[in-house]
Scaffold this motif. Structure first.
Motif, PDB file in Angstrom:
ATOM      1  N   ALA A  93       0.828  -1.210   0.000  1.00 33.14           N
ATOM      2  CA  ALA A  93       0.000   0.000   0.000  1.00 33.14           C
ATOM      3  C   ALA A  93       0.861   1.260   0.000  1.00 33.14           C
ATOM      4  O   ALA A  93       0.539   2.257  -0.665  1.00 33.14           O
ATOM      5  CB  ALA A  93      -0.935   0.001   1.213  1.00 33.14           C
ATOM      6  N   ASP A  94       1.973   1.227   0.743  1.00 37.31           N
ATOM      7  CA  ASP A  94       2.856   2.392   0.758  1.00 37.31           C
ATOM      8  C   ASP A  94       3.559   2.566  -0.577  1.00 37.31           C
ATOM      9  O   ASP A  94       3.824   3.700  -1.010  1.00 37.31           O
ATOM     10  CB  ASP A  94       3.879   2.271   1.885  1.00 37.31           C
ATOM     11  CG  ASP A  94       3.293   2.601   3.246  1.00 37.31           C
ATOM     12  OD1 ASP A  94       2.188   3.172   3.291  1.00 37.31           O
ATOM     13  OD2 ASP A  94       3.934   2.296   4.271  1.00 37.31           O
ATOM     14  N   LEU A 180      -4.160  -0.214   9.982  1.00 35.50           N
ATOM     15  CA  LEU A 180      -4.234  -1.410   9.140  1.00 35.50           C
ATOM     16  C   LEU A 180      -4.244  -2.671   9.993  1.00 35.50           C
ATOM     17  O   LEU A 180      -3.419  -2.834  10.878  1.00 35.50           O
ATOM     18  CB  LEU A 180      -3.057  -1.429   8.165  1.00 35.50           C
ATOM     19  CG  LEU A 180      -3.022  -2.562   7.147  1.00 35.50           C
ATOM     20  CD1 LEU A 180      -4.214  -2.477   6.203  1.00 35.50           C
ATOM     21  CD2 LEU A 180      -1.729  -2.515   6.329  1.00 35.50           C
ATOM     22  N   ALA A 181      -5.169  -3.550   9.715  1.00 34.57           N
ATOM     23  CA  ALA A 181      -5.433  -4.802  10.439  1.00 34.57           C
ATOM     24  C   ALA A 181      -6.280  -4.543  11.688  1.00 34.57           C
ATOM     25  O   ALA A 181      -7.275  -5.232  11.916  1.00 34.57           O
ATOM     26  CB  ALA A 181      -4.164  -5.573  10.799  1.00 34.57           C
ATOM     27  N   ASN A 182      -5.912  -3.527  12.493  1.00 34.10           N
ATOM     28  CA  ASN A 182      -6.687  -3.270  13.700  1.00 34.10           C
ATOM     29  C   ASN A 182      -8.151  -2.964  13.401  1.00 34.10           C
ATOM     30  O   ASN A 182      -9.059  -3.472  14.069  1.00 34.10           O
ATOM     31  CB  ASN A 182      -6.085  -2.086  14.472  1.00 34.10           C
ATOM     32  CG  ASN A 182      -4.718  -2.394  15.033  1.00 34.10           C
ATOM     33  OD1 ASN A 182      -4.414  -3.531  15.352  1.00 34.10           O
ATOM     34  ND2 ASN A 182      -3.886  -1.377  15.155  1.00 34.10           N
ATOM     35  N   VAL A 183      -8.385  -2.130  12.399  1.00 34.55           N
ATOM     36  CA  VAL A 183      -9.767  -1.727  12.137  1.00 34.55           C
ATOM     37  C   VAL A 183     -10.545  -2.856  11.462  1.00 34.55           C
ATOM     38  O   VAL A 183     -11.759  -3.009  11.694  1.00 34.55           O
ATOM     39  CB  VAL A 183      -9.824  -0.424  11.301  1.00 34.55           C
ATOM     40  CG1 VAL A 183      -9.353   0.763  12.144  1.00 34.55           C
ATOM     41  CG2 VAL A 183      -9.022  -0.527  10.028  1.00 34.55           C
ATOM     42  N   GLU A 184      -9.877  -3.647  10.638  1.00 31.29           N
ATOM     43  CA  GLU A 184     -10.564  -4.802  10.043  1.00 31.29           C
ATOM     44  C   GLU A 184     -10.979  -5.801  11.120  1.00 31.29           C
ATOM     45  O   GLU A 184     -12.108  -6.283  11.147  1.00 31.29           O
ATOM     46  CB  GLU A 184      -9.652  -5.507   9.020  1.00 31.29           C
ATOM     47  CG  GLU A 184      -9.489  -4.755   7.705  1.00 31.29           C
ATOM     48  CD  GLU A 184      -8.249  -3.889   7.655  1.00 31.29           C
ATOM     49  OE1 GLU A 184      -7.778  -3.601   6.540  1.00 31.29           O
ATOM     50  OE2 GLU A 184      -7.750  -3.496   8.746  1.00 31.29           O
ATOM     51  N   GLU A 351      -5.637  -0.838  -3.014  1.00 32.11           N
ATOM     52  CA  GLU A 351      -6.251   0.371  -3.567  1.00 32.11           C
ATOM     53  C   GLU A 351      -7.059   1.103  -2.505  1.00 32.11           C
ATOM     54  O   GLU A 351      -7.047   2.332  -2.439  1.00 32.11           O
ATOM     55  CB  GLU A 351      -7.124   0.004  -4.771  1.00 32.11           C
ATOM     56  CG  GLU A 351      -6.323  -0.477  -5.971  1.00 32.11           C
ATOM     57  CD  GLU A 351      -7.186  -0.679  -7.200  1.00 32.11           C
ATOM     58  OE1 GLU A 351      -8.385  -0.347  -7.135  1.00 32.11           O
ATOM     59  OE2 GLU A 351      -6.653  -1.157  -8.216  1.00 32.11           O
ATOM     60  N   PHE A 352      -7.752   0.336  -1.650  1.00 30.43           N
ATOM     61  CA  PHE A 352      -8.506   0.965  -0.574  1.00 30.43           C
ATOM     62  C   PHE A 352      -7.575   1.765   0.325  1.00 30.43           C
ATOM     63  O   PHE A 352      -7.815   2.939   0.634  1.00 30.43           O
ATOM     64  CB  PHE A 352      -9.257  -0.072   0.253  1.00 30.43           C
ATOM     65  CG  PHE A 352      -9.924   0.512   1.477  1.00 30.43           C
ATOM     66  CD1 PHE A 352     -11.197   1.045   1.393  1.00 30.43           C
ATOM     67  CD2 PHE A 352      -9.260   0.558   2.697  1.00 30.43           C
ATOM     68  CE1 PHE A 352     -11.803   1.622   2.510  1.00 30.43           C
ATOM     69  CE2 PHE A 352      -9.848   1.123   3.812  1.00 30.43           C
ATOM     70  CZ  PHE A 352     -11.123   1.655   3.723  1.00 30.43           C
ATOM     71  N   TYR A 356      -7.501   5.692   1.216  1.00 28.24           N
ATOM     72  CA  TYR A 356      -8.046   6.115   2.508  1.00 28.24           C
ATOM     73  C   TYR A 356      -7.009   6.211   3.616  1.00 28.24           C
ATOM     74  O   TYR A 356      -7.326   6.657   4.723  1.00 28.24           O
ATOM     75  CB  TYR A 356      -9.161   5.152   2.959  1.00 28.24           C
ATOM     76  CG  TYR A 356     -10.435   5.275   2.162  1.00 28.24           C
ATOM     77  CD1 TYR A 356     -11.437   6.172   2.526  1.00 28.24           C
ATOM     78  CD2 TYR A 356     -10.642   4.491   1.025  1.00 28.24           C
ATOM     79  CE1 TYR A 356     -12.609   6.289   1.805  1.00 28.24           C
ATOM     80  CE2 TYR A 356     -11.811   4.602   0.286  1.00 28.24           C
ATOM     81  CZ  TYR A 356     -12.790   5.501   0.678  1.00 28.24           C
ATOM     82  OH  TYR A 356     -13.951   5.609  -0.063  1.00 28.24           O
ATOM     83  N   ARG A 357      -5.773   5.789   3.344  1.00 33.58           N
ATOM     84  CA  ARG A 357      -4.781   5.667   4.412  1.00 33.58           C
ATOM     85  C   ARG A 357      -4.548   6.969   5.161  1.00 33.58           C
ATOM     86  O   ARG A 357      -4.555   7.003   6.399  1.00 33.58           O
ATOM     87  CB  ARG A 357      -3.466   5.143   3.818  1.00 33.58           C
ATOM     88  CG  ARG A 357      -2.339   4.956   4.815  1.00 33.58           C
ATOM     89  CD  ARG A 357      -2.642   3.853   5.817  1.00 33.58           C
ATOM     90  NE  ARG A 357      -1.497   3.617   6.662  1.00 33.58           N
ATOM     91  CZ  ARG A 357      -0.527   2.744   6.374  1.00 33.58           C
ATOM     92  NH1 ARG A 357      -0.576   2.051   5.260  1.00 33.58           N
ATOM     93  NH2 ARG A 357       0.471   2.566   7.202  1.00 33.58           N
ATOM     94  N   ASP A 358      -4.318   8.058   4.454  1.00 31.88           N
ATOM     95  CA  ASP A 358      -3.996   9.312   5.142  1.00 31.88           C
ATOM     96  C   ASP A 358      -5.143   9.756   6.043  1.00 31.88           C
ATOM     97  O   ASP A 358      -4.920  10.166   7.187  1.00 31.88           O
ATOM     98  CB  ASP A 358      -3.652  10.409   4.126  1.00 31.88           C
ATOM     99  CG  ASP A 358      -2.277  10.207   3.501  1.00 31.88           C
ATOM    100  OD1 ASP A 358      -1.456   9.485   4.096  1.00 31.88           O
ATOM    101  OD2 ASP A 358      -2.034  10.766   2.413  1.00 31.88           O
ATOM    102  N   ASP A 359      -6.377   9.665   5.549  1.00 31.69           N
ATOM    103  CA  ASP A 359      -7.526  10.107   6.334  1.00 31.69           C
ATOM    104  C   ASP A 359      -7.754   9.209   7.552  1.00 31.69           C
ATOM    105  O   ASP A 359      -7.979   9.703   8.669  1.00 31.69           O
ATOM    106  CB  ASP A 359      -8.790  10.118   5.468  1.00 31.69           C
ATOM    107  CG  ASP A 359      -8.761  11.228   4.426  1.00 31.69           C
ATOM    108  OD1 ASP A 359      -7.955  12.164   4.588  1.00 31.69           O
ATOM    109  OD2 ASP A 359      -9.542  11.151   3.459  1.00 31.69           O
ATOM    110  N   ILE A 360      -7.694   7.884   7.337  1.00 28.72           N
ATOM    111  CA  ILE A 360      -7.926   6.972   8.461  1.00 28.72           C
ATOM    112  C   ILE A 360      -6.763   7.035   9.438  1.00 28.72           C
ATOM    113  O   ILE A 360      -6.962   6.955  10.657  1.00 28.72           O
ATOM    114  CB  ILE A 360      -8.172   5.531   7.952  1.00 28.72           C
ATOM    115  CG1 ILE A 360      -9.466   5.485   7.125  1.00 28.72           C
ATOM    116  CG2 ILE A 360      -8.269   4.554   9.119  1.00 28.72           C
ATOM    117  CD1 ILE A 360      -9.800   4.110   6.547  1.00 28.72           C
TER     118      ILE A 360
END
Length: 370
Positions: A93-94, A180-184, A351-352, A356-360
């Motif tokens: 993702a990065d 990442l992973a925690n929210v899923e 892609e998700f 969305y990474r910066d906002d989340i």
């Protein structure tokens, strides 16, 4: 063929860089490689850095363990016009984010990387692991959970939701200081169907729901930023369970003999690999291209699996995975991709997270600070 902006700057530079790469002249005699430290970085050193240096005794390699901060640091370097890193290990993702922002160099994988021994082009051998035009895959790994076998009573955890079960498994946990992973896992354990989780996370309501679930254990969590943190916390008995990369847990269990078990349920599959920073001088770029072709060939990626339980990203490497270099145990059953270990998995949605990474991330960090 896709070329970086560096190589496109002038036709003379293009020719010079390509010539240096092919002939082995005009290359820098040092590189700064960026990785994650710990058992994983050691596997890179053993599998391809040391063999490369043995072939090139005039070259030196310095290691920086800042991969977790790669995006922010490369942004700052680019802004300052001073790129001090030569090759950076990042998650998929990065890599997408860095490529989209023009901070990583686009490459033609078949032109830059070695073909498989049977002649299969690199792009086919790596296949879907090439998640970005800038990404040079190395390994398939997973983020999963380890637990102290002597602290979970007679009923060791069997599913990911044990993380949120403070009654059955009292004690501290450790979780990555990133969403990442925690929210899923939070949404899954709050009852959201697995196939609806990313749809939910794309909304404010879904993000809030994930953080609310994490709130239920927040005061029992130690937040980590380095993959080596959780194995150390487990070894010290400071936590009952915690997330980290599967290879770190393998190292603690198999190599160090720690009283730790591994929970494969809902493990988060991801690809990890190299990106080349955009804007390297000709001599440094030539050295990096020479190194990365060697370091990602079929044999080298298979060799890495002898030091850590991550699956090689090349299809041609998988049949060459053998025994642990020191323990002599077969490594295949310890891979996250082994059928017995991959009954219920998440695959990182690149892609998700690129979108969305910066906002989340910002929302997650603000929640942490509350």
């Amino acid at each position: 063929m896709k070329l970086s902006k560096t190589l496109l700057a002038t036709s003379a530079l293009t020719v010079a860089a390509a010539g240096a790469y092919a002939a082995g002249h005009g290359m820098a005699d040092s590189m700064t490689l960026v990785s994650w430290g710990g058992a994983y970085q050691n596997s890179q050193i053993k599998a391809y850095a040391e063999p490369y240096l043995a072939m090139h005794p005039d070259v030196s390699i310095s290691w920086d363990e800042s991969s977790a901060e790669a995006v922010a640091k490369l942004r700052a370097m680019n802004e300052a016009g001073n790129i001090t890193w030569d090759l950076v290990d990042v998650e998929g993702a990065d890599a997408i984010r860095l490529c989209d922002e023009g901070l990583a160099m686009e490459i033609d994988h078949d032109a830059v990387l070695a073909a498989a021994p049977d002649g299969t082009p690199a792009s086919e051998d790596f296949g879907e692991a090439i998640v970005s035009d800038c990404f040079i895959p190395q390994i398939v790994f997973s983020t999963t959970v380890g637990y102290r076998t002597d602290m979970v009573g007679d009923t060791p955890p069997t599913d990911i939701c044990a993380l949120f079960d403070l009654e059955t498994y009292p004690g501290k946990r450790s979780l990555n200081k990133r969403p990442l992973a925690n929210v899923e896992w939070a949404l899954l354990c709050d009852g959201v169907p697995k196939d609806e989780i990313y749809e939910a996370l794309a909304t404010e309501e879904g993000q809030d729901r994930a953080l609310a679930k994490l709130d239920t254990i927040k005061d029992q969590v130690i937040w980590w930023t380095a993959g080596a943190d959780t194995p150390q916390l487990l070894a010290d008995g400071e936590i009952v369970m915690g997330s980290t990369y599967n290879g770190r847990l393998f190292s603690a269990i198999a190599e160090q003999g720690q009283p730790i078990g591994m929970l494969w349920d809902a493990q988060m599959f991801d690809n990890d690999g190299w990106i080349i920073p955009e804007g390297l001088p000709e001599d440094r770029l030539a050295r990096v291209l020479d190194f990365v072709k060697f370091a990602t060939d079929t044999q080298r990626l298979a060799d890495q699996a002898a030091f850590i339980s991550y699956g090689p990203a090349r299809a041609s490497s998988a049949p060459l995975v053998g025994k642990h270099a020191e323990l002599g145990i077969e490594m295949a059953p310890h891979m996250p991709t082994d059928p017995a270990n991959s009954q219920n998995i998440f695959v990182t949605q690149y892609e998700f997270w690129a979108d969305y990474r910066d906002d989340i991330d910002a929302k997650f960090q603000a929640w942490l600070a509350q």
